[in-house]
Design a protein around this motif. Sequence first.
Motif, PDB file in Angstrom:
ATOM      1  N   TYR A  26     -10.496   7.768  -9.930  1.00 15.40           N
ATOM      2  CA  TYR A  26     -10.653   9.272  -8.317  1.00 15.40           C
ATOM      3  C   TYR A  26      -9.384   8.467  -8.197  1.00 15.40           C
ATOM      4  CZ  TYR A  26     -13.063  10.910  -4.634  1.00 15.40           C
ATOM      5  OH  TYR A  26     -13.750  12.368  -3.561  1.00 15.40           O
ATOM      6  N   GLU A  27      -8.655   7.986  -7.615  1.00 15.19           N
ATOM      7  CA  GLU A  27      -7.333   7.378  -6.309  1.00 15.19           C
ATOM      8  C   GLU A  27      -6.231   8.164  -6.937  1.00 15.19           C
ATOM      9  OE1 GLU A  27      -9.542   3.597  -6.229  1.00 15.19           O
ATOM     10  OE2 GLU A  27      -9.658   5.089  -7.420  1.00 15.19           O
ATOM     11  N   SER A  28      -6.282   8.347  -8.571  1.00 12.71           N
ATOM     12  CA  SER A  28      -4.951   8.404  -8.750  1.00 12.71           C
ATOM     13  C   SER A  28      -5.103  10.436  -9.028  1.00 12.71           C
ATOM     14  CB  SER A  28      -4.607   7.833  -9.982  1.00 12.71           C
ATOM     15  OG  SER A  28      -4.788   6.891  -9.900  1.00 12.71           O
ATOM     16  N   MET A  29      -6.702  10.397  -9.213  1.00 11.18           N
ATOM     17  CA  MET A  29      -6.712  11.992  -9.966  1.00 11.18           C
ATOM     18  C   MET A  29      -6.405  12.654  -8.307  1.00 11.18           C
ATOM     19  SD  MET A  29      -7.809  12.641 -12.654  1.00 11.18           S
ATOM     20  CE  MET A  29      -8.578  12.484 -13.776  1.00 11.18           C
ATOM     21  N   LEU A  30      -6.763  12.588  -6.684  1.00 15.01           N
ATOM     22  CA  LEU A  30      -6.879  12.923  -5.918  1.00 15.01           C
ATOM     23  C   LEU A  30      -5.261  12.557  -4.914  1.00 15.01           C
ATOM     24  CD1 LEU A  30      -9.304  14.073  -5.112  1.00 15.01           C
ATOM     25  CD2 LEU A  30     -10.682  12.129  -3.888  1.00 15.01           C
ATOM     26  N   GLY A  31      -4.998  11.894  -5.352  1.00 17.83           N
ATOM     27  CA  GLY A  31      -3.457  11.817  -5.566  1.00 17.83           C
ATOM     28  C   GLY A  31      -2.564  12.668  -5.599  1.00 17.83           C
TER      29      GLY A  31
END
Length: 186
Positions: free
Chosen positions: A178-183
């Motif tokens: 999730y964190e990578s996707m939002l970044g």
Amino acid sequence: MTTLRIYREQQPDQPKVVTDDPSDIQRLLEEQGVRFEQWPTRDLPADASQDAILEAYADEVARLTDECGFQTADVVSLSADNPNKDAARRKFLDEHTHSEDEVRFFVRGQGLFYLHFGDRVYAILCQQNDLISVPDGTRHWFDMGPEPEFTCIRLFSNPDGWVASFTGEDIASRLPRYESMLGAAG
């Protein structure tokens, strides 16, 4: 913004397709048997009760219940200040299947569904007003992120609610979280 990324299992660092066009998302998911809709916004307070939320979306829930034979509907909410948020996140992060469709409507917030079809993984960031119905038997997992903020209506055919069969595959650990996707989306 609702976004769909399609990854090849052998290239988990590079999505093959990225789109935020709702009609593209609906078409690409429909090709895999996944229902995707966007329902209208209802003006609800952030702390609306389960009853108030279900009442606000009663027509949409009734339509799906009549069409698909659902037995129960409830509301689940999770916020970043929940002391059990890490355990809740871990519960859904491994690939699993269900013997019924997994249906979620995002009343507020967002979450990331990963759907595994053959050698491809469809990662859809669902947001407020998005409805997704993952067909029974579909290998998938869900990532709510480290600071979850969402409220969803859930519909079930089985009155027992959420029952998962974990596949034991490690694919969920090989794709961006999730964190990578939002970044990447920001």
